[in-house]
Design a protein around this motif. Structure first.
Motif, PDB file in Angstrom:
ATOM      1  N   PHE A   1       0.838  -1.208   0.000  1.00 21.14           N
ATOM      2  CA  PHE A   1       0.000   0.000   0.000  1.00 21.14           C
ATOM      3  C   PHE A   1       0.868   1.251   0.000  1.00 21.14           C
ATOM      4  O   PHE A   1       0.550   2.228  -0.694  1.00 21.14           O
ATOM      5  N   SER A   2       1.932   1.247   0.776  1.00 21.04           N
ATOM      6  CA  SER A   2       2.971   2.278   0.773  1.00 21.04           C
ATOM      7  C   SER A   2       2.553   3.558   1.503  1.00 21.04           C
ATOM      8  O   SER A   2       1.362   3.873   1.651  1.00 21.04           O
ATOM      9  N   VAL A   3       3.567   4.289   1.919  1.00 20.51           N
ATOM     10  CA  VAL A   3       3.356   5.570   2.592  1.00 20.51           C
ATOM     11  C   VAL A   3       2.792   6.598   1.615  1.00 20.51           C
ATOM     12  O   VAL A   3       1.994   7.468   2.001  1.00 20.51           O
ATOM     13  N   ASP A   4       3.183   6.529   0.365  1.00 21.59           N
ATOM     14  CA  ASP A   4       2.685   7.500  -0.625  1.00 21.59           C
ATOM     15  C   ASP A   4       1.169   7.420  -0.756  1.00 21.59           C
ATOM     16  O   ASP A   4       0.486   8.456  -0.818  1.00 21.59           O
ATOM     17  N   ARG A   5       0.634   6.214  -0.826  1.00 20.66           N
ATOM     18  CA  ARG A   5      -0.823   6.073  -0.928  1.00 20.66           C
ATOM     19  C   ARG A   5      -1.499   6.567   0.349  1.00 20.66           C
ATOM     20  O   ARG A   5      -2.587   7.152   0.299  1.00 20.66           O
ATOM     21  N   LEU A   6      -0.861   6.306   1.490  1.00 18.68           N
ATOM     22  CA  LEU A   6      -1.420   6.806   2.753  1.00 18.68           C
ATOM     23  C   LEU A   6      -1.478   8.333   2.739  1.00 18.68           C
ATOM     24  O   LEU A   6      -2.501   8.931   3.123  1.00 18.68           O
ATOM     25  N   GLU A   7      -0.418   8.976   2.289  1.00 22.55           N
ATOM     26  CA  GLU A   7      -0.401  10.449   2.191  1.00 22.55           C
ATOM     27  C   GLU A   7      -1.512  10.944   1.280  1.00 22.55           C
ATOM     28  O   GLU A   7      -2.194  11.939   1.590  1.00 22.55           O
ATOM     29  N   ASP A   8      -1.707  10.281   0.151  1.00 20.83           N
ATOM     30  CA  ASP A   8      -2.734  10.707  -0.798  1.00 20.83           C
ATOM     31  C   ASP A   8      -4.118  10.670  -0.162  1.00 20.83           C
ATOM     32  O   ASP A   8      -4.922  11.601  -0.335  1.00 20.83           O
ATOM     33  N   VAL A   9      -4.420   9.603   0.563  1.00 19.54           N
ATOM     34  CA  VAL A   9      -5.738   9.487   1.190  1.00 19.54           C
ATOM     35  C   VAL A   9      -5.922  10.564   2.248  1.00 19.54           C
ATOM     36  O   VAL A   9      -6.983  11.213   2.326  1.00 19.54           O
ATOM     37  N   ILE A  10      -4.905  10.804   3.071  1.00 15.11           N
ATOM     38  CA  ILE A  10      -5.009  11.817   4.123  1.00 15.11           C
ATOM     39  C   ILE A  10      -5.204  13.199   3.524  1.00 15.11           C
ATOM     40  O   ILE A  10      -6.035  13.987   3.981  1.00 15.11           O
ATOM     41  N   CYS A  11      -4.439  13.500   2.477  1.00 11.66           N
ATOM     42  CA  CYS A  11      -4.552  14.816   1.841  1.00 11.66           C
ATOM     43  C   CYS A  11      -5.927  14.999   1.207  1.00 11.66           C
ATOM     44  O   CYS A  11      -6.531  16.070   1.301  1.00 11.66           O
ATOM     45  N   ARG A  12      -6.435  13.950   0.579  1.00 10.97           N
ATOM     46  CA  ARG A  12      -7.731  14.028  -0.078  1.00 10.97           C
ATOM     47  C   ARG A  12      -8.871  14.227   0.921  1.00 10.97           C
ATOM     48  O   ARG A  12      -9.847  14.923   0.635  1.00 10.97           O
ATOM     49  N   ASP A  13      -8.743  13.620   2.105  1.00  5.06           N
ATOM     50  CA  ASP A  13      -9.831  13.659   3.090  1.00  5.06           C
ATOM     51  C   ASP A  13      -9.524  14.579   4.260  1.00  5.06           C
ATOM     52  O   ASP A  13     -10.177  14.506   5.301  1.00  5.06           O
ATOM     53  N   GLY A  14      -8.522  15.446   4.091  1.00  8.49           N
ATOM     54  CA  GLY A  14      -8.100  16.291   5.195  1.00  8.49           C
ATOM     55  C   GLY A  14      -9.157  17.254   5.700  1.00  8.49           C
ATOM     56  O   GLY A  14      -9.082  17.730   6.829  1.00  8.49           O
ATOM     57  N   GLY A  15     -10.144  17.551   4.883  1.00  7.19           N
ATOM     58  CA  GLY A  15     -11.187  18.462   5.324  1.00  7.19           C
ATOM     59  C   GLY A  15     -12.225  17.817   6.215  1.00  7.19           C
ATOM     60  O   GLY A  15     -13.051  18.517   6.813  1.00  7.19           O
TER      61      GLY A  15
END
Length: 357
Positions: A308-322
């Motif tokens: 899954f990787s840290v990059d995918r984790l970052e993407d999900v957090i950034c997308r749902d940060g609001g």
């Protein structure tokens, strides 16, 4: 259901074997009796059927041997042959029935022990879940968490609790290994942390204290990685120490840029003598999201063997940060599950998300 299918298959083999021996004895081998070959189907029959049924089959096989075998020189020898064959078949059937009964008793004991073990594991899992913190509502902080174990018991641990009116501690840890052995340390971690956190001034001191405790109660083969943070809700100052754990991801609301809290803290817990730990501090802003996780998140593989990787984790957090902390936790968990597909979960998955309000 599986045992019934096996019994049906064996009975079919028994019938086929009896028919094959009778046919061979009748048409192919005319001068020698093959009645002794009925011992095999009789033994198979005794494995899955009651003894009276096996005796009945032995009687039928004796009759078939008498009919299809070569004729006896006299009535006396015909009776003797039949009695010997029937007695042999009955003895074989009786002995194999005893073996089958012993097998069934042992299988029942194994089932009972397995059921008792599963009940114990279920109770232990309940205790483990009760150790985890209840939802916490504090002004200025939104916090949520989730732990999905790879087995009934897990080796991950997380906690969050106030140590004063303005300060909240957040911790995540991963015990080496999985299952019961790793899970036994979880309650010890929880008790030790809760007892000592309010007495110590900094995360590094808490980790240092816990390191000494682990060395006393575990061996060198057991170790723990841990990230420990202390947040002052008024000043929004985050002080933390990392003992060999995955660096958490901090998403800055102002720029939607993420950074890893990977400043040196110290080695993993429970192994090195005289280990030293240091603290790092930074200031958070409104909307910032801190995501703590274990490697069960980033190292979960899909059907192609990709992580899954840290990059995918970052993407999900950034997308749902609001969204809220709970929404971020839910979306990350869902993203990992969708990514894994049919691939079995290999390690415990634990997430803690803290959002500054």
């Amino acid at each position: 259901m599986g045992e019934q299918r096996v019994a049906g298959l064996l009975n079919f083999v028994v019938v086929a074997a009896v028919a094959a021996v009778a046919y061979t004895d009748w048409l192919i081998v005319a001068d020698v009796s093959l009645a002794y070959l009925y011992v095999l189907p009789i033994a198979l029959c005794a494995l899955v059927n009651p003894l009276p049924f096996t005796i009945g089959l032995g009687t039928i096989c004796t009759f078939l041997g008498d009919i299809f075998g070569p004729p006896a020189p006299s009535l006396y020898w015909r009776i003797v042959h039949n009695v010997v064959y029937l007695a042999s078949f009955v003895v074989v059937g009786f002995l194999v029935t005893l073996i089958a009964q012993q097998r069934d008793r042992m299988a029942e004991e194994v089932r009972e022990q397995r059921d008792a073990y599963e009940r114990d594991l279920a109770l232990a899992a309940q205790v483990q879940r009760r150790v985890l913190p209840k939802p916490l509502t504090l002004p200025g902080v939104d916090i949520a968490a989730k732990m999905k174990t790879a087995r009934m018991l897990g080796g991950d641990y997380y906690d969050f609790f106030p140590v004063s009116d303005d300060v909240i501690d957040v911790v995540i840890a991963d015990v080496s290994g999985k299952g019961a052995a790793a899970a036994l340390l979880m309650p010890s971690l929880a008790v030790a942390l809760r007892l000592r956190a309010r007495e110590l001034e900094a995360p590094s001191e808490v980790i240092q204290d816990l390191d000494e405790i682990l060395k006393q109660i575990t061996n060198a083969a057991t170790f723990v990685t841990m990230f420990y943070a202390r947040l002052n809700r008024v000043t929004r100052t985050l002080q933390y120490a990392n003992a060999g754990h995955n660096p958490p991801v901090l998403l800055r609301a102002s720029s939607c840029e993420s950074q890893f809290l990977d400043e040196a803290g110290g080695p993993i817990l429970g192994i090195l003598p005289n280990a030293q730990y240091s603290d790092t501090s930074l200031t958070l802003a409104q909307g910032d999201i801190l995501t703590l996780f274990t490697d069960g998140v980033t190292e979960q593989e899909n059907e192609q063997g990709e992580e899954f990787s840290v990059d995918r984790l970052e993407d999900v957090i950034c997308r749902d940060g609001g969204g809220s902390a709970a929404q971020v936790v839910a979306h990350v968990s869902e993203a990992v599950a969708v990514f894994a597909g049919e691939t079995e979960q290999a390690d415990d998955l634990t997430l803690v998300v803290l959002k500054v309000l």
